[in-house]
Design a protein around this motif. Structure first.
Motif, PDB file in Angstrom:
ATOM      1  N   ASP A  71       0.832  -1.196   0.000  1.00 35.50           N
ATOM      2  CA  ASP A  71       0.000   0.000   0.000  1.00 35.50           C
ATOM      3  C   ASP A  71       0.870   1.251   0.000  1.00 35.50           C
ATOM      4  N   ASP A  72       0.269   2.342  -0.421  1.00 32.72           N
ATOM      5  CA  ASP A  72       0.897   3.650  -0.385  1.00 32.72           C
ATOM      6  C   ASP A  72      -0.236   4.657  -0.246  1.00 32.72           C
ATOM      7  N   GLU A  73      -0.348   5.303   0.904  1.00 37.79           N
ATOM      8  CA  GLU A  73      -1.453   6.230   1.148  1.00 37.79           C
ATOM      9  C   GLU A  73      -1.540   7.324   0.099  1.00 37.79           C
ATOM     10  N   ALA A  74      -0.397   7.756  -0.428  1.00 38.64           N
ATOM     11  CA  ALA A  74      -0.394   8.824  -1.416  1.00 38.64           C
ATOM     12  C   ALA A  74      -1.103   8.425  -2.711  1.00 38.64           C
ATOM     13  N   ALA A  75      -1.207   7.119  -2.973  1.00 39.59           N
ATOM     14  CA  ALA A  75      -1.855   6.649  -4.199  1.00 39.59           C
ATOM     15  C   ALA A  75      -3.377   6.740  -4.121  1.00 39.59           C
ATOM     16  N   GLN A  76      -3.908   6.867  -2.921  1.00 38.07           N
ATOM     17  CA  GLN A  76      -5.351   7.018  -2.704  1.00 38.07           C
ATOM     18  C   GLN A  76      -6.155   5.928  -3.419  1.00 38.07           C
ATOM     19  N   VAL A 114      -6.267  -2.104 -12.838  1.00 40.41           N
ATOM     20  CA  VAL A 114      -5.750  -1.066 -11.946  1.00 40.41           C
ATOM     21  C   VAL A 114      -6.543   0.213 -12.169  1.00 40.41           C
ATOM     22  N   THR A 115      -6.688   0.980 -11.107  1.00 37.73           N
ATOM     23  CA  THR A 115      -7.464   2.215 -11.168  1.00 37.73           C
ATOM     24  C   THR A 115      -6.768   3.213 -12.090  1.00 37.73           C
ATOM     25  N   ALA A 116      -7.535   3.761 -13.007  1.00 38.74           N
ATOM     26  CA  ALA A 116      -6.998   4.710 -13.988  1.00 38.74           C
ATOM     27  C   ALA A 116      -6.398   5.924 -13.282  1.00 38.74           C
ATOM     28  N   ILE A 117      -5.415   6.513 -13.926  1.00 41.62           N
ATOM     29  CA  ILE A 117      -4.761   7.688 -13.350  1.00 41.62           C
ATOM     30  C   ILE A 117      -5.171   8.972 -14.072  1.00 41.62           C
ATOM     31  N   ASP A 118      -5.987   8.857 -15.116  1.00 43.97           N
ATOM     32  CA  ASP A 118      -6.334   9.987 -15.977  1.00 43.97           C
ATOM     33  C   ASP A 118      -6.789  11.227 -15.214  1.00 43.97           C
ATOM     34  N   ASP A 119      -7.691  11.053 -14.262  1.00 44.43           N
ATOM     35  CA  ASP A 119      -8.279  12.193 -13.556  1.00 44.43           C
ATOM     36  C   ASP A 119      -7.606  12.486 -12.222  1.00 44.43           C
ATOM     37  N   ALA A 120      -6.554  11.764 -11.921  1.00 43.55           N
ATOM     38  CA  ALA A 120      -5.886  11.933 -10.623  1.00 43.55           C
ATOM     39  C   ALA A 120      -4.946  13.147 -10.660  1.00 43.55           C
ATOM     40  N   HIS A 121      -4.773  13.753  -9.509  1.00 46.81           N
ATOM     41  CA  HIS A 121      -3.777  14.821  -9.359  1.00 46.81           C
ATOM     42  C   HIS A 121      -2.415  14.226  -9.737  1.00 46.81           C
ATOM     43  N   PRO A 122      -1.522  15.011 -10.348  1.00 46.31           N
ATOM     44  CA  PRO A 122      -0.222  14.458 -10.774  1.00 46.31           C
ATOM     45  C   PRO A 122       0.551  13.733  -9.675  1.00 46.31           C
ATOM     46  N   SER A 123       0.507  14.231  -8.451  1.00 48.82           N
ATOM     47  CA  SER A 123       1.241  13.540  -7.383  1.00 48.82           C
ATOM     48  C   SER A 123       0.589  12.202  -7.044  1.00 48.82           C
ATOM     49  N   ALA A 125      -1.206  10.416  -9.255  1.00 46.16           N
ATOM     50  CA  ALA A 125      -0.924   9.572 -10.419  1.00 46.16           C
ATOM     51  C   ALA A 125       0.476   8.970 -10.318  1.00 46.16           C
ATOM     52  N   GLU A 126       1.452   9.780  -9.932  1.00 45.71           N
ATOM     53  CA  GLU A 126       2.822   9.291  -9.789  1.00 45.71           C
ATOM     54  C   GLU A 126       2.909   8.217  -8.709  1.00 45.71           C
ATOM     55  N   ALA A 127       2.228   8.430  -7.591  1.00 45.58           N
ATOM     56  CA  ALA A 127       2.231   7.441  -6.506  1.00 45.58           C
ATOM     57  C   ALA A 127       1.565   6.146  -6.961  1.00 45.58           C
ATOM     58  N   ARG A 128       0.498   6.272  -7.735  1.00 43.23           N
ATOM     59  CA  ARG A 128      -0.172   5.068  -8.239  1.00 43.23           C
ATOM     60  C   ARG A 128       0.739   4.284  -9.169  1.00 43.23           C
ATOM     61  N   TYR A 132       1.749   0.535  -8.655  1.00 42.37           N
ATOM     62  CA  TYR A 132       1.438  -0.497  -9.645  1.00 42.37           C
ATOM     63  C   TYR A 132       2.683  -1.293 -10.011  1.00 42.37           C
ATOM     64  N   GLU A 133       3.825  -0.627 -10.092  1.00 38.95           N
ATOM     65  CA  GLU A 133       5.078  -1.344 -10.351  1.00 38.95           C
ATOM     66  C   GLU A 133       5.326  -2.386  -9.267  1.00 38.95           C
ATOM     67  N   ARG A 134       5.081  -2.000  -8.025  1.00 37.00           N
ATOM     68  CA  ARG A 134       5.267  -2.934  -6.909  1.00 37.00           C
ATOM     69  C   ARG A 134       4.266  -4.088  -6.996  1.00 37.00           C
ATOM     70  N   HIS A 135       3.024  -3.778  -7.385  1.00 37.49           N
ATOM     71  CA  HIS A 135       2.005  -4.825  -7.530  1.00 37.49           C
ATOM     72  C   HIS A 135       2.388  -5.817  -8.628  1.00 37.49           C
ATOM     73  N   ILE A 136       2.872  -5.296  -9.752  1.00 35.08           N
ATOM     74  CA  ILE A 136       3.256  -6.166 -10.861  1.00 35.08           C
ATOM     75  C   ILE A 136       4.424  -7.059 -10.452  1.00 35.08           C
ATOM     76  N   GLU A 137       5.427  -6.455  -9.840  1.00 27.58           N
ATOM     77  CA  GLU A 137       6.589  -7.240  -9.411  1.00 27.58           C
ATOM     78  C   GLU A 137       6.171  -8.307  -8.405  1.00 27.58           C
ATOM     79  N   ALA A 138       5.343  -7.943  -7.436  1.00 29.44           N
ATOM     80  CA  ALA A 138       4.899  -8.909  -6.425  1.00 29.44           C
ATOM     81  C   ALA A 138       4.097 -10.040  -7.070  1.00 29.44           C
ATOM     82  N   THR A 139       3.264  -9.705  -8.046  1.00 28.34           N
ATOM     83  CA  THR A 139       2.473 -10.724  -8.734  1.00 28.34           C
ATOM     84  C   THR A 139       3.377 -11.679  -9.500  1.00 28.34           C
TER      85      THR A 139
END
Length: 146
Positions: A71-76, A114-123, A125-128, A132-139
């Motif tokens: 998890d990462d709280e910044a990713a919301q 994975v939840t789209a980043i299109d409408d997310a604030h840039p920070s 989106a970056e956290a997501r 997601y990289e961590r999720h892919i690697e873990a998977t």
């Protein structure tokens, strides 16, 4: 994911012959692990004796539980859930193709929405994206260990 994207993904998978595959699709909702593919693409209709629906992730609950620990709280983001509905067309078709590949090769694949980043604030989106990289690697590591 598009019709052409599904074809290209299958071509790349067949060409590279990976040990595992982790494919992604976008959703406006919570992230999820897809368990089933329901409808094959028009370019690859179901064979008469082919088992349906196409089970891709019999262990979807276990994988979703693992991904909820990353998890990462910044990713919301909401926590990962399990889904039996990969959508109406393109994502579902890729899940079917991954299930077919897995059946024919004995190798493992999973499809994550994975939840789209299109409408997310840039920070956010970056956290997501980092998450997601961590999720892919873990998977991928989880699949390799099974």
């Amino acid at each position: 994911v598009s019709d052409e994207g599904v074809r290209k993904a299958r071509f790349v998978i067949d060409f590279l012959k990976p040990k595992v595959v982790v494919a992604l699709g976008q959703t406006k909702g919570a992230p999820r692990v897809e368990r089933w593919g329901r409808v094959p693409g028009a370019w690859a209709p179901a064979l008469a004796d082919e088992p349906q629906p196409w089970l891709l992730a019999p262990d979807a609950e276990d994988l979703a539980a693992l991904l909820r620990t990353i998890d990462d709280e910044a990713a919301q983001l909401e926590p990962f859930a399990v889904s039996d509905d990969a959508g109406a067309y393109f994502c579902d078709n890729l899940v079917v193709e991954l299930a077919r590949w897995s059946r024919s090769t004995g190798r493992r694949a999973r499809f994550l929405h994975v939840t789209a980043i299109d409408d997310a604030h840039p920070s956010v989106a970056e956290a997501r994206l980092r998450l997601y990289e961590r999720h892919i690697e873990a998977t991928a590591l989880w699949l390799l260990s099974r």
